[in-house]
Design an enzyme around this catalytic site. Sequence first.
Site, PDB file in Angstrom:
ATOM      1  N   SER A 159      33.652  91.715  50.535  1.00 21.32           N
ATOM      2  CA  SER A 159      33.900  92.570  49.219  1.00 21.32           C
ATOM      3  C   SER A 159      34.779  93.600  49.538  1.00 21.32           C
ATOM      4  O   SER A 159      34.623  94.500  50.425  1.00 21.32           O
ATOM      5  CB  SER A 159      32.228  93.156  49.073  1.00 21.32           C
ATOM      6  OG  SER A 159      32.443  93.898  47.841  1.00 21.32           O
ATOM      7  N   ARG A 160      35.808  93.368  48.721  1.00 25.31           N
ATOM      8  CA  ARG A 160      36.968  94.460  48.948  1.00 25.31           C
ATOM      9  C   ARG A 160      36.754  95.943  48.443  1.00 25.31           C
ATOM     10  O   ARG A 160      37.284  96.785  48.821  1.00 25.31           O
ATOM     11  CB  ARG A 160      38.129  93.811  48.433  1.00 25.31           C
ATOM     12  CG  ARG A 160      38.661  92.531  49.287  1.00 25.31           C
ATOM     13  CD  ARG A 160      40.118  92.237  49.149  1.00 25.31           C
ATOM     14  NE  ARG A 160      40.221  90.949  49.585  1.00 25.31           N
ATOM     15  CZ  ARG A 160      39.981  89.814  48.915  1.00 25.31           C
ATOM     16  NH1 ARG A 160      39.925  89.697  47.816  1.00 25.31           N
ATOM     17  NH2 ARG A 160      40.109  88.550  49.543  1.00 25.31           N
ATOM     18  N   VAL A 161      36.000  95.827  47.364  1.00 20.35           N
ATOM     19  CA  VAL A 161      35.849  97.428  46.696  1.00 20.35           C
ATOM     20  C   VAL A 161      34.098  97.629  46.723  1.00 20.35           C
ATOM     21  O   VAL A 161      34.136  99.090  46.627  1.00 20.35           O
ATOM     22  CB  VAL A 161      36.264  97.518  45.242  1.00 20.35           C
ATOM     23  CG1 VAL A 161      37.533  97.138  45.119  1.00 20.35           C
ATOM     24  CG2 VAL A 161      35.579  96.266  44.405  1.00 20.35           C
TER      25      VAL A 161
END
Length: 517
Positions: free
Chosen positions: A369-371
């Site tokens: 999950s990048r953010v």
Amino acid sequence: MQPYNLDKVITDTFTEISRSRENYIHGFQPQEKGSVKNVSSGIAKVIGLSGTGFEELLKFPNNLYGIAFNLDETEIGVVVLGNDEQLQSGDVVERTNRVTDIPVGNGLLGRVINPLGEPMDDKGPIAFTVRLPIERPAPPIMNREAVNVPLQTGIKVIDALIPIGRGQRELILGDRQTGKTSIAIDTICNQRDKNVLCVYCAIGQRASSVAKVIAQLTEKGAMDYTTVVVTEGNNPPGLQYITPYAATSIAEYFMEQGHDVLIVYDDLTHHARAYRELSLLLRRPPGREAFPGDIFYIHSRLLERATHLNQEHGGGSLTALPIIETEAQDISAYIPTNLISITDGQIYLSPKLFEMGMLPAVDVGKSVSRVGGKAQLQAYNKVAGNLKLAYAQFEELETFARFGTRLDENTRKTIEHGKRIRACFKQSELHPVPVPEQVTVLLALTNGLFDTIPLNKITEAENLVRDASVHLPPGLLERIQSSKPLSKSDEETILSVTKTALQSLITISENKINNNE
Ligand code: ATP
Ligand code: MG
């Protein structure tokens, strides 16, 4: 009584007529009418409507509509939004001077509709506020804000290791029957009392699958805050193609009212296939895997509409969970790689884990999950890092351990710990776990409290800990769910409550170990 004055009546009438004659504006209002040249497989070729704009809605007889997709010099390729068997060559086609739109409003909550806004349930006509076009430009960057509020899925492994934030786009991908829909439905069910409105968009699915989802949502009381937009596999490809855009307009309306909204696209593989079918029928040049060249664009312009608006624009958010089906675990195929690059992370579901009964079958190594990390509740900070590392080490060592190799003490411990992490991540569908219970269980896990408990007793231990967490001091329960970090003493309180809860199990297992010796 006054005498009847015929002369006056006549004069009045004449004045009235001459006034309206003066006000009459001369002119024609020409209406373009064309005709169907031929029709097949959901595409109609129309001639004689030279003024038609791109993606304009055209009207056929029998209340049938179509979208102008290909504007050639002599004819228009129209995608028919309905049963094209009613059409025949020579039928009259009219312009509508508008694009496809959909009714939106609070009256849509709890309803099941098709992408044209027609009700699919038996609850009567749809009560709506306005009609919005299905294709709308994404909010500009200046209107957006960083993702900073978590969207709790209620699934331990996701909330702890792959957290999702409100306004994020997180892809769910995996082979068929690996639990993709279940994750999305669990997330919708977990939004009860959390002020999040949901839209479930089923694209080209079997009627039975959609019915199952609606039944689950109704049973869990999730339909109160959810709209379902459906096209089934046997619907024309044009209708399937517009489904996610229509669903997004509904969700956007709620977002623009300042709500947090969650939208699930189940699934975009069917959407891409419907678009490929349309493009090939319209004789557009095929590219990789026979998809047309703009396949990336149709998905990116859809997902770009998911965002977190800043306070000046209401502060609403739209979180998107697109689903993609992979074939033979190939995440590097064309559509999955496109979607992976568009979204802010992915949850990969592995058929191997599914076969092992490790459900939900989330492959932590291939998921990211990048953010969401920045939006995650601080209470998870104490556990997430340790867990990820310990789990990754375990997965690496697990393969060796299978060969019956003799292991040193440390390796054995890592493996035993990892097995307990995996056991704790198991969760049956439609059983979301509240945040305080998750944090208590995960804190106990990372502090090794489960390591002395036999594997077959882990579920029992977890239930004991979850029950105990309900009795934590109210102030502490609040702090866990707030955006502030937990203090050392908070952590100690949680651990001491957990230890007391686990006392009975630990004594039993220690006795067993002693007896065996
Ligand atoms: P499809 O490719 O057909 O859309 P899918 O990937 O969406 O399938 P689901 O329909 O969500 O998969 O789940 C497949 C099966 O696995 C269902 O029967 C569901 O009940 C079961 N299942 C999914 N998750 C869990 C879970 N956590 N616990 C128990 N059973 C589960
Ligand atoms: Mg599914």
